[in-house]
Design a protein around this motif. Structure first.
Motif, short mmCIF file in Angstrom:
data_model
loop_
_atom_site.label_atom_id
_atom_site.label_comp_id
_atom_site.label_asym_id
_atom_site.label_seq_id
_atom_site.Cartn_x
_atom_site.Cartn_y
_atom_site.Cartn_z
N TRP A 1 0.86 -1.19 0.00
CA TRP A 1 0.00 0.00 0.00
C TRP A 1 0.90 1.24 0.00
CZ3 TRP A 1 -5.11 -0.98 -0.53
CH2 TRP A 1 -5.53 -2.27 -0.23
N ARG B 1 -10.18 2.04 6.44
CA ARG B 1 -11.20 1.44 5.58
C ARG B 1 -10.61 1.23 4.19
NH1 ARG B 1 -11.43 6.52 6.62
NH2 ARG B 1 -12.04 8.08 5.10
N THR C 1 -11.62 1.03 0.18
CA THR C 1 -12.60 1.28 -0.87
C THR C 1 -11.91 1.03 -2.20
OG1 THR C 1 -12.08 3.65 -0.84
CG2 THR C 1 -13.98 2.94 0.44
N GLN D 1 -8.00 1.29 -2.64
CA GLN D 1 -7.44 2.32 -1.76
C GLN D 1 -7.68 1.99 -0.30
OE1 GLN D 1 -9.43 5.85 -3.20
NE2 GLN D 1 -7.76 6.28 -4.62
N ARG E 1 -7.71 3.87 3.23
CA ARG E 1 -7.90 5.25 3.71
C ARG E 1 -7.94 5.29 5.22
NH1 ARG E 1 -10.78 8.66 -0.11
NH2 ARG E 1 -10.88 7.59 -2.12
N THR F 1 -6.70 8.01 8.89
CA THR F 1 -5.97 9.15 9.44
C THR F 1 -4.73 8.62 10.13
OG1 THR F 1 -8.06 10.31 9.81
CG2 THR F 1 -6.12 11.16 10.96
N ASN G 1 -4.90 12.92 7.07
CA ASN G 1 -5.75 12.04 6.28
C ASN G 1 -4.97 11.49 5.10
OD1 ASN G 1 -7.97 12.50 7.95
ND2 ASN G 1 -8.58 14.30 6.78
N PHE G 2 -5.00 10.18 4.94
CA PHE G 2 -4.20 9.55 3.90
C PHE G 2 -5.04 8.67 2.99
CE2 PHE G 2 -4.12 6.39 7.30
CZ PHE G 2 -4.37 5.21 6.62
N ILE G 3 -4.51 8.45 1.81
CA ILE G 3 -5.03 7.47 0.86
C ILE G 3 -3.82 6.70 0.34
CG2 ILE G 3 -6.20 7.07 -1.33
CD1 ILE G 3 -7.68 9.72 -0.91
N GLU H 1 -2.58 3.64 -2.16
CA GLU H 1 -2.99 2.85 -3.32
C GLU H 1 -2.43 1.45 -3.22
OE1 GLU H 1 -4.93 3.95 -5.88
OE2 GLU H 1 -5.11 5.98 -5.07
#
Length: 135
Positions: free
Chosen positions: A37, A109, A111, A114, A116, A118, A129-131, A133
């Protein structure tokens, strides 16, 4: 005939309630384990340059984080950590880096492809806040 309908209804109700017992974290866990990730969790190098990280989570409760410079992708740092869910009722991960400290991924979580949430570098740090991949 009425007795059979009540019995069938009771069986269906029992099965539907039993399926609600699975915690969300276990389905998230099955998705995050064994995958890489990558993304920005708000970290900077000692010289202030922004970094991005690649996290892997092993089924044995250990993981790795590779940090890279955002501007050229060169590796900056490598960490091994132990991870676990904060408790049975949340989607908060604890990342224990040993001597390097403990970080937290709150409200985790998945989705699509991704991950996602904090990211908190420490217990008292502001969240980022992060995303991430999936690779």
């Amino acid at each position: 005939m009425k007795k059979y309908l009540y019995f069938i209804f009771a069986c269906v109700l029992t099965l539907s309630l039993a399926s609600c017992d699975d915690d969300d974290q276990y389905s998230i866990e099955s998705v995050i384990i064994g995958r890489a990730w990558t993304g920005d969790v708000g970290m900077n190098a000692d010289n202030g340059e922004p970094l991005f990280s690649t996290f892997t989570f092993g089924g044995d409760g250990f993981g790795e984080e590779y940090q890279y410079y955002s501007y050229d992708g060169a590796q900056y740092e490598y960490y091994r950590f132990q991870w676990w869910w904060e408790d049975d009722f949340s989607n908060n991960l604890v990342l224990n880096y040993g001597r390097a400290g403990t970080s937290f991924m709150d409200n985790v979580r998945v989705t699509g492809n991704q991950l996602r949430g904090t990211f908190h570098i420490s217990d008292d740090s502001p969240g980022f806040n992060f995303i991430l991949e999936m690779e």
